[in-house]
Write a protein that holds these residues in place. Structure first.
Motif, mmCIF file in Angstrom:
data_model
loop_
_atom_site.group_PDB
_atom_site.id
_atom_site.type_symbol
_atom_site.label_atom_id
_atom_site.label_comp_id
_atom_site.label_asym_id
_atom_site.label_seq_id
_atom_site.Cartn_x
_atom_site.Cartn_y
_atom_site.Cartn_z
ATOM 1 N N LEU A 10 0.646 -1.214 0.136
ATOM 2 C CA LEU A 10 0.145 -0.067 -0.095
ATOM 3 C C LEU A 10 0.691 1.293 -0.026
ATOM 4 C CD1 LEU A 10 -2.800 -1.110 2.603
ATOM 5 C CD2 LEU A 10 -3.002 -0.462 -0.022
ATOM 6 N N LYS A 11 2.096 1.299 0.857
ATOM 7 C CA LYS A 11 2.779 2.357 0.757
ATOM 8 C C LYS A 11 3.429 2.569 -0.671
ATOM 9 C CE LYS A 11 6.280 2.177 3.797
ATOM 10 N NZ LYS A 11 7.326 1.701 4.677
ATOM 11 N N LYS A 12 3.988 1.473 -1.198
ATOM 12 C CA LYS A 12 4.344 1.708 -2.684
ATOM 13 C C LYS A 12 3.052 2.390 -3.797
ATOM 14 C CE LYS A 12 6.765 -0.708 -6.389
ATOM 15 N NZ LYS A 12 7.422 -1.960 -6.651
ATOM 16 N N GLU A 13 2.073 1.683 -3.763
ATOM 17 C CA GLU A 13 0.764 1.995 -4.559
ATOM 18 C C GLU A 13 0.377 3.551 -4.407
ATOM 19 O OE1 GLU A 13 -2.261 -0.788 -3.767
ATOM 20 O OE2 GLU A 13 -1.040 -2.370 -4.353
ATOM 21 N N ARG A 14 0.514 3.906 -3.015
ATOM 22 C CA ARG A 14 0.070 5.356 -2.703
ATOM 23 C C ARG A 14 0.985 6.509 -2.643
ATOM 24 N NH1 ARG A 14 -5.110 3.674 0.988
ATOM 25 N NH2 ARG A 14 -5.927 1.842 -0.372
ATOM 26 N N ASN A 15 2.312 6.193 -2.581
ATOM 27 C CA ASN A 15 3.492 6.931 -2.616
ATOM 28 C C ASN A 15 3.399 7.366 -1.172
ATOM 29 O OD1 ASN A 15 5.767 8.464 -3.238
ATOM 30 N ND2 ASN A 15 4.680 10.124 -4.086
ATOM 31 N N ALA A 16 3.329 6.608 -0.186
ATOM 32 C CA ALA A 16 3.057 7.338 1.162
ATOM 33 C C ALA A 16 4.212 6.372 1.899
ATOM 34 C CB ALA A 16 1.679 6.315 1.886
ATOM 35 N N ILE A 17 4.542 7.403 2.939
ATOM 36 C CA ILE A 17 5.458 6.933 4.225
ATOM 37 C C ILE A 17 4.938 6.757 5.557
ATOM 38 C CG2 ILE A 17 7.488 7.811 2.867
ATOM 39 C CD1 ILE A 17 7.068 10.349 4.955
ATOM 40 N N ILE A 18 5.436 6.117 6.398
ATOM 41 C CA ILE A 18 4.803 5.969 7.790
ATOM 42 C C ILE A 18 5.812 6.503 8.613
ATOM 43 C CG2 ILE A 18 4.113 4.281 9.441
ATOM 44 C CD1 ILE A 18 3.386 2.253 7.503
ATOM 45 N N LEU A 19 5.276 7.482 9.342
ATOM 46 C CA LEU A 19 5.961 8.159 10.507
ATOM 47 C C LEU A 19 5.544 7.673 11.724
ATOM 48 C CD1 LEU A 19 5.417 11.686 9.122
ATOM 49 C CD2 LEU A 19 7.304 10.249 8.603
ATOM 50 N N ALA A 20 6.292 7.502 12.840
ATOM 51 C CA ALA A 20 6.010 6.887 13.949
ATOM 52 C C ALA A 20 6.827 7.752 15.200
ATOM 53 C CB ALA A 20 6.824 5.527 14.019
ATOM 54 N N HIS A 21 6.069 8.214 15.967
ATOM 55 C CA HIS A 21 6.464 9.030 17.035
ATOM 56 C C HIS A 21 7.502 7.993 18.181
ATOM 57 C CE1 HIS A 21 6.595 12.094 20.129
ATOM 58 N NE2 HIS A 21 6.320 12.716 19.186
ATOM 59 N N ASN A 22 8.256 8.429 18.727
ATOM 60 C CA ASN A 22 9.246 7.936 19.699
ATOM 61 C C ASN A 22 8.464 7.025 20.701
ATOM 62 O OD1 ASN A 22 11.623 9.015 18.685
ATOM 63 N ND2 ASN A 22 11.446 10.618 19.990
ATOM 64 N N TYR A 23 7.246 7.340 21.025
ATOM 65 C CA TYR A 23 6.582 6.634 22.022
ATOM 66 C C TYR A 23 5.704 5.567 21.498
ATOM 67 C CZ TYR A 23 2.623 10.114 20.921
ATOM 68 O OH TYR A 23 1.892 10.910 20.054
ATOM 69 N N GLN A 24 5.651 5.501 20.250
ATOM 70 C CA GLN A 24 4.603 4.306 19.457
ATOM 71 C C GLN A 24 5.181 2.877 19.867
ATOM 72 O OE1 GLN A 24 1.911 4.461 17.801
ATOM 73 N NE2 GLN A 24 1.729 6.691 18.023
ATOM 74 N N ARG A 25 4.555 1.889 20.004
ATOM 75 C CA ARG A 25 4.900 0.621 20.191
ATOM 76 C C ARG A 25 5.897 0.305 19.330
ATOM 77 N NH1 ARG A 25 -0.759 -2.308 20.373
ATOM 78 N NH2 ARG A 25 0.505 -3.523 18.909
ATOM 79 N N GLY A 26 6.877 -0.698 19.272
ATOM 80 C CA GLY A 26 7.999 -1.321 18.824
ATOM 81 C C GLY A 26 7.572 -1.533 17.422
ATOM 82 N N GLU A 27 6.325 -2.525 17.508
ATOM 83 C CA GLU A 27 5.637 -2.868 16.211
ATOM 84 C C GLU A 27 5.549 -1.958 15.125
ATOM 85 O OE1 GLU A 27 4.313 -3.404 19.266
ATOM 86 O OE2 GLU A 27 4.400 -5.688 19.628
#
Length: 51
Positions: A10-27
């Motif tokens: 989905l990231k590739k299809e939608r030209n998207a990135i995922i940003l995670a804050h420091n306090y997000q879970r490890g997964e």
């Protein structure tokens, strides 16, 4: 298809990135393109070219 492969597809299809804050879970951090604080993530978002 497992969840990680589907997310990557989905990231590739939608030209998207995922940003995670420091306090997000490890997964979440494991699949994120960038991990950091709010200011750093906002800069990565602008510089990424993602939609």
């Amino acid at each position: 298809m497992d969840e990680v492969k589907r997310i990557k597809q989905l990231k590739k299809e939608r030209n998207a990135i995922i940003l995670a804050h420091n306090y997000q879970r490890g997964e979440v951090q494991d699949i994120a393109d960038f991990v950091g604080d709010s200011f750093g993530l906002s800069q990565k978002a602008v510089d990424s070219g993602a939609e």
